[in-house]
Design an enzyme around this catalytic site. Structure first.
Site, PDB file in Angstrom:
ATOM      1  N   HIS A   1       0.826  -1.215   0.000  1.00 62.05           N
ATOM      2  CA  HIS A   1       0.000   0.000   0.000  1.00 62.05           C
ATOM      3  C   HIS A   1       0.853   1.254   0.000  1.00 62.05           C
ATOM      4  CE1 HIS A   1      -3.739   2.183   0.516  1.00 62.05           C
ATOM      5  NE2 HIS A   1      -3.211   2.894   1.499  1.00 62.05           N
TER       6      HIS A   1
ATOM      7  N   GLN B   1       2.791  11.367  -1.704  1.00 63.14           N
ATOM      8  CA  GLN B   1       2.871  11.885  -0.340  1.00 63.14           C
ATOM      9  C   GLN B   1       4.304  11.869   0.207  1.00 63.14           C
ATOM     10  OE1 GLN B   1      -0.224   9.962   2.028  1.00 63.14           O
ATOM     11  NE2 GLN B   1      -1.798  10.554   0.548  1.00 63.14           N
TER      12      GLN B   1
ATOM     13  N   ARG C   1      -5.114  15.517   6.638  1.00 63.36           N
ATOM     14  CA  ARG C   1      -5.685  15.315   5.313  1.00 63.36           C
ATOM     15  C   ARG C   1      -5.896  16.655   4.592  1.00 63.36           C
ATOM     16  NH1 ARG C   1     -11.320  12.365   3.452  1.00 63.36           N
ATOM     17  NH2 ARG C   1     -12.213  14.327   4.163  1.00 63.36           N
TER      18      ARG C   1
ATOM     19  N   TYR D   1      -4.821   7.590  -6.774  1.00 64.06           N
ATOM     20  CA  TYR D   1      -6.063   8.363  -6.946  1.00 64.06           C
ATOM     21  C   TYR D   1      -5.862   9.777  -7.467  1.00 64.06           C
ATOM     22  CZ  TYR D   1      -4.971  10.094  -2.183  1.00 64.06           C
ATOM     23  OH  TYR D   1      -4.373  10.641  -1.083  1.00 64.06           O
TER      24      TYR D   1
ATOM     25  N   GLU E   1      -9.936   3.127   9.646  1.00 64.96           N
ATOM     26  CA  GLU E   1      -8.723   3.745  10.181  1.00 64.96           C
ATOM     27  C   GLU E   1      -9.030   4.703  11.319  1.00 64.96           C
ATOM     28  OE1 GLU E   1      -6.839   5.863   7.033  1.00 64.96           O
ATOM     29  OE2 GLU E   1      -4.943   6.080   8.092  1.00 64.96           O
TER      30      GLU E   1
ATOM     31  N   HIS F   1      -5.676  -0.552   6.590  1.00 64.04           N
ATOM     32  CA  HIS F   1      -5.863   0.168   7.864  1.00 64.04           C
ATOM     33  C   HIS F   1      -7.012  -0.427   8.679  1.00 64.04           C
ATOM     34  CE1 HIS F   1      -3.226   3.100   6.160  1.00 64.04           C
ATOM     35  NE2 HIS F   1      -4.106   3.677   5.394  1.00 64.04           N
TER      36      HIS F   1
ATOM     37  N   ASP G   1       2.148   3.311   2.790  1.00 64.01           N
ATOM     38  CA  ASP G   1       1.087   4.313   2.738  1.00 64.01           C
ATOM     39  C   ASP G   1       1.562   5.734   2.430  1.00 64.01           C
ATOM     40  OD1 ASP G   1      -1.371   5.498   2.837  1.00 64.01           O
ATOM     41  OD2 ASP G   1      -1.712   5.220   4.971  1.00 64.01           O
TER      42      ASP G   1
HETATM   43  C1  NGQ Z   1      -5.348   8.672   1.313  1.00 65.44           C
HETATM   44  N1  NGQ Z   1      -4.633   8.121   3.540  1.00 65.44           N
HETATM   45  O1  NGQ Z   1      -6.148   8.301   0.469  1.00 65.44           O
HETATM   46  O2  NGQ Z   1      -4.227   9.114   1.027  1.00 65.44           O
HETATM   47  C2  NGQ Z   1      -5.742   8.565   2.755  1.00 65.44           C
HETATM   48  C3  NGQ Z   1      -6.249   9.901   3.247  1.00 65.44           C
HETATM   49  C4  NGQ Z   1      -8.735   9.644   3.150  1.00 65.44           C
HETATM   50  C5  NGQ Z   1      -4.858   7.381   4.624  1.00 65.44           C
HETATM   51  N2  NGQ Z   1      -6.073   6.966   4.821  1.00 65.44           N
HETATM   52  C6  NGQ Z   1      -7.505  10.331   2.617  1.00 65.44           C
HETATM   53  N3  NGQ Z   1      -3.896   7.089   5.439  1.00 65.44           N
HETATM   54  O3  NGQ Z   1      -8.657   8.568   3.730  1.00 65.44           O
HETATM   55  O4  NGQ Z   1      -9.803  10.199   2.941  1.00 65.44           O
HETATM   56 ZN    ZN Z   2      -3.842   4.755   2.060  1.00 64.27          ZN
END
Ligand code: NGQ
Ligand code: ZN
Length: 451
Positions: A52, A57, A78, A117, A232, A266, A317
């Site tokens: 993952h 990031q 976020r 994404y 998470e 998560h 991640d």
């Molecule tokens: C992400 N990261 O997609 O990068 C997510 C944050 C979300 C983690 N969940 C964004 N660690 O979950 O909405």
């Molecule tokens: Zn993630």
């Protein structure tokens, strides 16, 4: 054809001495033992798939460790992350991906499942090639030789109640139909890559993907891995419970045909019945202990999950730090701190390091959709060698090598890595390190002003 020799190696049946492998077209075609050879590596292991990652990031690592709100949290992080990514161009993404892949390889990973994404331009404007960003990641994979499981992400909405995407989410957004088009474009973008490349799919989370969207995404290719962020944060569990009538993992257990094809990322906010249900279903738990600690997510109930026979793997991640040994160490240490106990994940006859390493190799391979994770005829030659000449490993043998690597040492003892037979790390260094680092340094210097 390549021959590879090791003084000691971890085979599916256990530790073996003087092991010889024959590799053809990237695959292991023969494994023999009792073959002494000059130039043998010290300790040969199946290399782990990083299950993952959000590569972009990496470039904001170290930029969010200050107070931005009264009480900072995953959600305030976020917001910073959304602000950061708003400036990223396709060139930036390629430069960052190259650096991340070099670091992953040098940490001992042979492949990565990229949960991708960041599809569109600023304000959600489509690129001429819908899969422009996928193509950039594919270029970095071609340059570095790291195995790629590309997971285009379906991101439909701002939350479970169906609200619109927020301004910070416009670059991710697609309807299920648009997503199917993007996925086909991503398939074209991967065409030049080696035969071990995998295209999977990832509905982002139950917050961002609808039930219909998940069904469409999972149906695009029934043989491919499906990854999803699950549980998470307490607030997301509450949101899913309020809107969908069940906690996220409970909802997936009740509504999806969970199997080894699924990787649930998560799994920190779970109840015992979910942890056990997930283990029974055979899905892979995608654990990212460094990021989960960094974001204040919580602790995975590893003891219960392993006792129920659950499969797991590790991922990096947010890539705030890329270290295989540290992910595994923190996975065990979080259990110890939570339970006030030692050697929590060990089992009869296998040390903690052995359970962690072998589990992550097998689970990571499943999640990546890669025939790998064990030194076995027919598998891709995803291999990692440890240099055992230093003080921590020299006097170790068997499981103690893995315990010394994970608990007493770090990724510096990773000397060689092969990904589907491609020898990408030699003497601890990736061949493209210098060129990739120079390009990344320029990119990140420009981006440092972004938050
Ligand atoms: C992400 N990261 O997609 O990068 C997510 C944050 C979300 C983690 N969940 C964004 N660690 O979950 O909405
Ligand atoms: Zn993630």
């Amino acid at each position: 054809m390549t021959f590879l020799h090791a003084k000691t190696a971890l085979l599916p049946e256990g530790w073996a001495e003087d092991v010889a492998l024959r590799i053809e077209a990237g695959r292991i075609v023969e494994v023999s033992t009792g073959v002494k050879a000059a130039g043998a590596v010290d300790c040969l292991l199946p290399a782990v798939a990083n299950l993952h990652s959000h590569m972009f990031q990496r470039a904001m690592a170290g930029m969010t460790e200050y107070r931005s709100a009264g009480q900072d949290s995953f959600w305030t992080w976020r917001s910073l992350m959304y602000r950061f990514l708003d400036r990223l161009t396709p060139e930036d993404v390629e430069a960052i991906a190259g650096m991340v892949m070099v670091e992953m390889a040098e940490a001992g990973y042979a492949s990565v499942a990229e949960f991708h994404y960041l599809h569109h331009g600023v304000n959600g404007v489509r690129y001429d090639d819908l899969a422009e960003m996928s193509a950039r990641i594919a270029s970095a994979a071609a340059e570095t030789g790291l195995g790629l499981t590309h997971l285009p992400v379906l991101y439909e909405r701002g939350g479970c109640d169906g609200r619109a995407l927020s301004a910070g989410q416009l670059r991710f957004g697609n309807t299920p139909d648009q997503f199917a088009e993007l996925w086909a474009a991503a398939q074209r973008a991967l065409r030049g890559l080696p035969a071990d490349t995998v295209l999977g799919v990832a509905p982002h989370s139950l917050r961002a993907a609808s039930a219909a969207g998940i069904a469409l995404a999972a149906g695009l290719d029934p043989a491919t891995p499906v990854h999803i962020h699950v549980a998470e944060q307490v607030a997301e569990v509450d949101e899913v419970l309020a809107q969908m009538g069940a906690r996220p993992v409970q909802w997936l257990l009740d509504n999806q045909d969970l199997s080894a094809r699924w990787c649930l990322i998560h799994a920190t906010q779970m109840q015992a019945f979910e942890t056990e249900g997930m283990a029974r279903a055979g899905a892979v738990a995608g654990l990212c202990p460094i990021t989960e600690a960094n974001l204040g997510d919580g602790i995975f109930d590893g003891a219960r999950y392993l006792a129920a026979g659950g499969r797991f793997g590790v991922g990096s991640d947010s890539n705030v730090r890329i270290s295989l040994s540290e992910e595994l160490r923190l996975l065990e240490y979080s259990q110890r701190l939570g339970l006030r106990a030692r050697a929590v994940l060990a089992r009869e006859g296998q040390s903690v390091g052995r359970v962690l390493y072998q589990g992550a190799a097998e689970g990571g391979a499943l999640a990546a959709g890669r025939a790998s994770g064990a030194i076995r005829v027919g598998n891709w030659a995803d291999l990692m060698a440890l240099d055992c000449s230093g003080p921590d490993l020299a006097a170790s043998s068997g499981d103690m090598i893995l315990d010394s690597f994970i608990f007493a040492s770090d990724d510096r003892v990773v000397s060689e890595v092969w990904s589907a037979g491609r020898h990408i790390v030699s003497g601890g260094r990736h061949a493209a390190r210098e060129a990739v680092t120079a390009r990344y340094a320029k990119t990140v210097a420009r981006l440092r002003g972004a938050l």
